[in-house]
Structures are given as C-alpha cells and as structure tokens.
Design a protein around this motif. Structure first.
Motif, PDB file in Angstrom:
ATOM      1  N   PHE A  47      20.477  77.251  39.063  1.00 60.17           N
ATOM      2  CA  PHE A  47      19.388  76.414  38.614  1.00 60.17           C
ATOM      3  C   PHE A  47      19.659  75.192  37.925  1.00 60.17           C
ATOM      4  CE2 PHE A  47      15.674  75.667  35.836  1.00 60.17           C
ATOM      5  CZ  PHE A  47      14.809  75.167  36.712  1.00 60.17           C
ATOM      6  N   VAL A  48      20.603  75.451  36.858  1.00 55.88           N
ATOM      7  CA  VAL A  48      20.998  74.684  35.765  1.00 55.88           C
ATOM      8  C   VAL A  48      22.005  73.655  36.445  1.00 55.88           C
ATOM      9  CG1 VAL A  48      22.842  74.396  33.647  1.00 55.88           C
ATOM     10  CG2 VAL A  48      21.153  75.968  34.032  1.00 55.88           C
ATOM     11  N   LEU A  49      22.893  73.952  37.368  1.00 55.89           N
ATOM     12  CA  LEU A  49      23.616  73.147  38.115  1.00 55.89           C
ATOM     13  C   LEU A  49      22.655  72.349  38.824  1.00 55.89           C
ATOM     14  CD1 LEU A  49      26.421  71.967  39.092  1.00 55.89           C
ATOM     15  CD2 LEU A  49      26.379  73.668  40.902  1.00 55.89           C
ATOM     16  N   ALA A  50      21.752  72.447  39.745  1.00 53.90           N
ATOM     17  CA  ALA A  50      21.067  71.772  40.623  1.00 53.90           C
ATOM     18  C   ALA A  50      20.076  70.961  39.796  1.00 53.90           C
ATOM     19  CB  ALA A  50      20.069  72.813  41.524  1.00 53.90           C
ATOM     20  N   VAL A  51      19.582  71.232  38.859  1.00 49.82           N
ATOM     21  CA  VAL A  51      18.671  70.346  37.773  1.00 49.82           C
ATOM     22  C   VAL A  51      19.465  69.317  37.241  1.00 49.82           C
ATOM     23  CG1 VAL A  51      17.089  70.310  35.714  1.00 49.82           C
ATOM     24  CG2 VAL A  51      16.919  72.133  37.351  1.00 49.82           C
ATOM     25  N   GLY A  52      20.543  69.630  36.632  1.00 52.19           N
ATOM     26  CA  GLY A  52      21.446  68.804  36.070  1.00 52.19           C
ATOM     27  C   GLY A  52      21.788  67.620  36.984  1.00 52.19           C
ATOM     28  N   LEU A  53      22.596  67.847  37.998  1.00 50.33           N
ATOM     29  CA  LEU A  53      22.764  66.816  38.900  1.00 50.33           C
ATOM     30  C   LEU A  53      21.476  66.139  39.472  1.00 50.33           C
ATOM     31  CD1 LEU A  53      25.593  68.682  41.050  1.00 50.33           C
ATOM     32  CD2 LEU A  53      25.873  66.837  39.300  1.00 50.33           C
ATOM     33  N   ALA A  54      20.330  66.583  39.655  1.00 49.22           N
ATOM     34  CA  ALA A  54      19.345  66.036  40.202  1.00 49.22           C
ATOM     35  C   ALA A  54      18.733  65.257  39.129  1.00 49.22           C
ATOM     36  CB  ALA A  54      18.102  67.140  40.175  1.00 49.22           C
ATOM     37  N   VAL A  55      18.814  65.307  37.959  1.00 46.63           N
ATOM     38  CA  VAL A  55      18.247  64.406  36.863  1.00 46.63           C
ATOM     39  C   VAL A  55      19.463  63.259  36.427  1.00 46.63           C
ATOM     40  CG1 VAL A  55      16.523  65.952  36.050  1.00 46.63           C
ATOM     41  CG2 VAL A  55      18.808  65.797  34.938  1.00 46.63           C
ATOM     42  N   THR A  56      20.753  63.389  37.011  1.00 45.43           N
ATOM     43  CA  THR A  56      21.835  62.647  36.557  1.00 45.43           C
ATOM     44  C   THR A  56      21.511  61.230  36.882  1.00 45.43           C
ATOM     45  OG1 THR A  56      23.558  64.411  36.949  1.00 45.43           O
ATOM     46  CG2 THR A  56      24.251  61.924  36.913  1.00 45.43           C
ATOM     47  N   PRO A  57      21.084  60.945  37.865  1.00 44.85           N
ATOM     48  CA  PRO A  57      20.815  59.296  38.218  1.00 44.85           C
ATOM     49  C   PRO A  57      19.787  58.771  37.374  1.00 44.85           C
ATOM     50  CG  PRO A  57      21.013  60.370  40.219  1.00 44.85           C
ATOM     51  CD  PRO A  57      20.811  61.294  39.380  1.00 44.85           C
ATOM     52  N   LEU A  58      18.738  59.763  36.943  1.00 40.30           N
ATOM     53  CA  LEU A  58      17.743  59.218  35.914  1.00 40.30           C
ATOM     54  C   LEU A  58      18.476  58.986  34.570  1.00 40.30           C
ATOM     55  CD1 LEU A  58      14.667  58.800  35.637  1.00 40.30           C
ATOM     56  CD2 LEU A  58      14.596  61.339  34.829  1.00 40.30           C
ATOM     57  N   LEU A  59      19.214  59.875  34.285  1.00 41.54           N
ATOM     58  CA  LEU A  59      19.955  59.896  32.812  1.00 41.54           C
ATOM     59  C   LEU A  59      20.789  58.239  32.867  1.00 41.54           C
ATOM     60  CD1 LEU A  59      21.025  63.508  32.166  1.00 41.54           C
ATOM     61  CD2 LEU A  59      18.970  62.026  31.127  1.00 41.54           C
ATOM     62  N   ALA A  60      21.462  58.209  33.887  1.00 43.03           N
ATOM     63  CA  ALA A  60      22.390  56.987  33.888  1.00 43.03           C
ATOM     64  C   ALA A  60      21.603  55.810  33.685  1.00 43.03           C
ATOM     65  CB  ALA A  60      22.908  56.990  35.501  1.00 43.03           C
ATOM     66  N   THR A  61      20.168  55.563  34.115  1.00 40.59           N
ATOM     67  CA  THR A  61      19.567  54.403  33.860  1.00 40.59           C
ATOM     68  C   THR A  61      19.372  54.178  32.512  1.00 40.59           C
ATOM     69  OG1 THR A  61      17.240  55.521  34.225  1.00 40.59           O
ATOM     70  CG2 THR A  61      18.511  54.703  36.200  1.00 40.59           C
ATOM     71  N   ALA A  62      19.339  55.112  31.626  1.00 40.55           N
ATOM     72  CA  ALA A  62      18.912  55.291  30.234  1.00 40.55           C
ATOM     73  C   ALA A  62      20.092  54.863  29.353  1.00 40.55           C
ATOM     74  CB  ALA A  62      18.231  56.510  29.646  1.00 40.55           C
ATOM     75  N   VAL A  63      21.463  54.792  30.005  1.00 34.48           N
ATOM     76  CA  VAL A  63      22.531  54.633  29.307  1.00 34.48           C
ATOM     77  C   VAL A  63      22.461  53.039  28.774  1.00 34.48           C
ATOM     78  CG1 VAL A  63      25.212  54.305  29.451  1.00 34.48           C
ATOM     79  CG2 VAL A  63      24.068  56.064  30.639  1.00 34.48           C
ATOM     80  N   PRO A  64      22.683  53.023  27.206  1.00 35.24           N
ATOM     81  CA  PRO A  64      22.464  51.683  26.834  1.00 35.24           C
ATOM     82  C   PRO A  64      23.608  50.707  27.112  1.00 35.24           C
ATOM     83  CG  PRO A  64      23.605  53.093  25.184  1.00 35.24           C
ATOM     84  CD  PRO A  64      23.279  54.091  26.386  1.00 35.24           C
ATOM     85  N   TYR A  65      23.324  49.470  26.636  1.00 33.22           N
ATOM     86  CA  TYR A  65      24.167  48.366  26.892  1.00 33.22           C
ATOM     87  C   TYR A  65      25.379  48.372  25.965  1.00 33.22           C
ATOM     88  CZ  TYR A  65      25.873  43.383  27.537  1.00 33.22           C
ATOM     89  OH  TYR A  65      26.517  42.411  27.351  1.00 33.22           O
ATOM     90  N   MET A  66      26.516  48.401  26.074  1.00 32.33           N
ATOM     91  CA  MET A  66      27.607  48.599  24.843  1.00 32.33           C
ATOM     92  C   MET A  66      28.613  47.500  25.491  1.00 32.33           C
ATOM     93  SD  MET A  66      27.401  52.469  23.522  1.00 32.33           S
ATOM     94  CE  MET A  66      27.755  53.173  25.186  1.00 32.33           C
ATOM     95  N   PRO A  67      28.321  46.308  25.134  1.00 30.23           N
ATOM     96  CA  PRO A  67      29.513  45.266  25.523  1.00 30.23           C
ATOM     97  C   PRO A  67      31.016  45.536  25.011  1.00 30.23           C
ATOM     98  CG  PRO A  67      28.039  44.417  24.178  1.00 30.23           C
ATOM     99  CD  PRO A  67      27.419  45.409  24.623  1.00 30.23           C
ATOM    100  N   HIS A  68      30.845  46.263  23.602  1.00 31.39           N
ATOM    101  CA  HIS A  68      32.096  46.232  23.204  1.00 31.39           C
ATOM    102  C   HIS A  68      32.840  47.691  23.256  1.00 31.39           C
ATOM    103  CE1 HIS A  68      31.580  42.561  21.124  1.00 31.39           C
ATOM    104  NE2 HIS A  68      30.491  42.930  20.696  1.00 31.39           N
ATOM    105  N   SER A  69      32.162  48.323  24.373  1.00 35.49           N
ATOM    106  CA  SER A  69      32.671  49.651  24.646  1.00 35.49           C
ATOM    107  C   SER A  69      34.450  49.516  25.110  1.00 35.49           C
ATOM    108  CB  SER A  69      32.026  50.372  26.007  1.00 35.49           C
ATOM    109  OG  SER A  69      32.553  51.503  26.162  1.00 35.49           O
ATOM    110  N   PRO A  70      35.198  50.663  24.625  1.00 31.13           N
ATOM    111  CA  PRO A  70      36.437  50.490  25.093  1.00 31.13           C
ATOM    112  C   PRO A  70      36.707  50.715  26.571  1.00 31.13           C
ATOM    113  CG  PRO A  70      36.153  52.452  23.733  1.00 31.13           C
ATOM    114  CD  PRO A  70      34.987  51.574  23.616  1.00 31.13           C
ATOM    115  N   LEU A  71      35.782  51.152  27.294  1.00 33.34           N
ATOM    116  CA  LEU A  71      35.643  51.789  28.690  1.00 33.34           C
ATOM    117  C   LEU A  71      35.440  50.533  29.469  1.00 33.34           C
ATOM    118  CD1 LEU A  71      33.808  54.958  28.990  1.00 33.34           C
ATOM    119  CD2 LEU A  71      35.874  54.462  29.212  1.00 33.34           C
TER     120      LEU A  71
END
Length: 318
Positions: free
Chosen positions: A41-65
């Motif tokens: 259940f934890v694995l399925a829920v985690g991957l289900a909401v992953t794209p939703l979490l990705a849309t909340a990643v903030p804009y960090m233009p100075h990130s080393p990545l």
C-alpha cells in the motif's frame, strides 16, 4: 525548434515524471506482490502521488543540480521554459509551441478539476450518510434503515475523521466482530484519505497508460491490510465468513437494483466495490488461505524508507 524541448520542465512534469512513476510501479510489481499488504500500500500510494509532488518542487535557479543534470529539472529551471526559436511560417514549429503551452497548462488544470471532482464525491457521500441518520455506538455508527442495502451496509467514510458505518443487520450478525475490526483498520490507517489523494492524483494524469492498475493496487492492498488486521483479531475463518456474507449481500442488492446507501464506489469510502467482485474476492480469499505475510520491523521500515527515497528522488529530479 530543436529536440531539446523533450527536456523542458513542462514536458518533464506532464509526461516523463508520471510515466516514470507508473512505470516504476509496474517494474517493481513482481517484487511488491511478495511484500505484506501495508508495504504494498505504501509503495503504490507513494508512486501514485509522485507526479503531484513533483509539481510542488520550488524554483531554485542556483541549485547545483542545474548543471549536473542532462535535462532541465523543475527544481533548477522553474516550472516551464518558453519556446523562443519559433518561425511563425513553419507549421510544425507553431504546432510545437502550442503543445508546449498545453504541457504547461493542461496538467495544472487537470489537477484542479480532479480534486474538485473528488471533493464533490466526498461531499455527496457525507450527505448520503447524514440522510441515513446513523446513531453512534462507541466508535461505530449504526444505520437503522429498513432497506436491504442499508441493513447490509459496512463502510468507513470520512477523510480527516473516518467513521465506521454499519447497517443494523450487520451490527447484529455473528460476523460483526470481524467486520468491525476490518473497518477499524481502515479508520486507524486513514485509508479513505490516502485513497482519495491517490485517486485524484492518478486521475489528473489521464493521458498516462497503466495508471488504473496502480489505483487498483492502492485500493486492493487497503482491503488486504484491513483483512490482515481482522485476521489477527478474529482468525482467518471468521474474516472469510464475513467477507462471503458481505459479497452475497452486495450481489443481492445489485440484483434488486439497490445501491449500498450511496457508498459503493464513492471517494472517501473504503470497503466499496472498486474491482470486479470475483477478482477482488479471489485476491482476498487467496490471501486469507495462505499464511500471513509478515516481515521483521526493521525490514518493513527499510521498505518504507526506500519508498520515500524513491518518491523524493523522482519528484525532485523529474
């Protein structure tokens, strides 16, 4: 317009991230089916909401990545990049620019529509339950309806404060103990809330293939988790007997053209008919017939931490 648009943040968020998340679940499926229901259940829920979490990643233009990654991750480039090298006379380039715009707008609009639809379903379920006027008896609410659907009702409703709703016939039956333990497991784990989030998140990415299988896994493993808790309290035979009684009651209600008090299939409701009854019964019956799947606490936490790390990595990098 070069092929670099495939790495633009809006394309990553609209296509690659949900596709990778769903693909990871399918790739790990052979391993995950060997896990206890809670970890599945934890694995399925985690991957289900992953794209939703990705849309909340903030804009960090100075990130080393920013310079380390070969693609334009949202955390380093913002949610979208404009397409500037467009020749208005070139049909394909103009079409590509429109697709880039759609990749920015459609996912956000889909998320909004999906959660609004989910909220409406939750409100309808709550209103239906209120009309039944259940009376509280400890941590269980009893419905004193005369119809067969009301009498055979057994469900957990509510997102923040789950409530166990039982029909009077169910509450007075010999299977009541196993059914109540099953529903208590749903309530303690807040399954309605997690299923609501997974449903709304996966519905937002309606263009991604394979997402329905992930949602079916979320809902099935919630039932297997609750069955296991009831099994520990009352034994596998009692749970199997209660399960068969509920399946028979739902089938009889369906034949008579009745709905289970508006609960079946509603978001915010667990123990509803989310799969074909025969398939669901087969999965749950096999789980009850087999020895319970358990693992040491440290292994269970390892699986959960690994799931969290996987979800975080995909959300941030895609």
């Amino acid at each position: 317009m070069s092929m670099s648009w495939l790495g633009y943040p809006q394309v990553l968020l609209a296509w690659w991230c949900p596709l990778v998340a769903v693909g990871l679940w399918h790739a790990l499926r052979r391993l995950s089916v060997r896990l206890p229901a809670r970890e599945r259940f934890v694995l399925a829920v985690g991957l289900a909401v992953t794209p939703l979490l990705a849309t909340a990643v903030p804009y960090m233009p100075h990130s080393p990545l920013r310079d380390a990654l070969p693609w334009r991750a949202p955390m380093a480039w913002g949610i979208s990049n404009g397409v500037t090298d467009i020749d208005g006379q070139h049909v394909l380039q103009a079409l590509g620019a429109q697709l880039m715009l759609a990749a920015s707008v459609v996912p956000l609009a889909s998320i909004a529509v999906s959660f609004v639809a989910g909220a409406i379903q939750v409100a309808r379920t709550g209103r239906t339950v209120a009309l039944l006027a259940p009376r509280q008896c400890g941590d269980v609410w009893i419905v004193e309806g005369e119809g067969q659907a009301e009498q055979s009702l057994a469900s957990t409703v509510g997102l923040v404060r789950p409530r166990i709703i039982l029909g009077s016939a169910v509450a007075e039956s010999s299977d009541a103990s196993a059914i109540i333990e099953h529903e208590r497991a749903h309530a303690r784990a807040h399954h309605p809330l997690w299923i609501f989030l997974a449903t709304c998140a996966l519905r937002s990415w309606w263009w991604i293939p394979g997402r329905k299988a992930v949602l079916a896994e979320v809902r099935l493993t919630a039932e297997l988790w609750a069955d296991q808790n009831a099994r520990e309290a009352d034994g596998a035979a009692a749970v199997a007997k209660a399960l068969c009684a509920q399946i028979d009651a739902k089938a009889q209600s369906a034949r008579s053209g009745l709905s289970a008090a508006g609960a079946a299939g509603g978001v915010g409701t667990v123990s509803a008919g989310f799969l074909d009854p025969g398939i669901e019964l087969a999965h749950r019956a096999r789980a009850l017939a087999a020895p319970p799947r358990v693992m040491p606490s440290w292994q269970a936490w390892t699986v959960r931490i690994a799931t969290g790390a996987l979800v975080s990595a995909v959300s941030i990098l895609l």
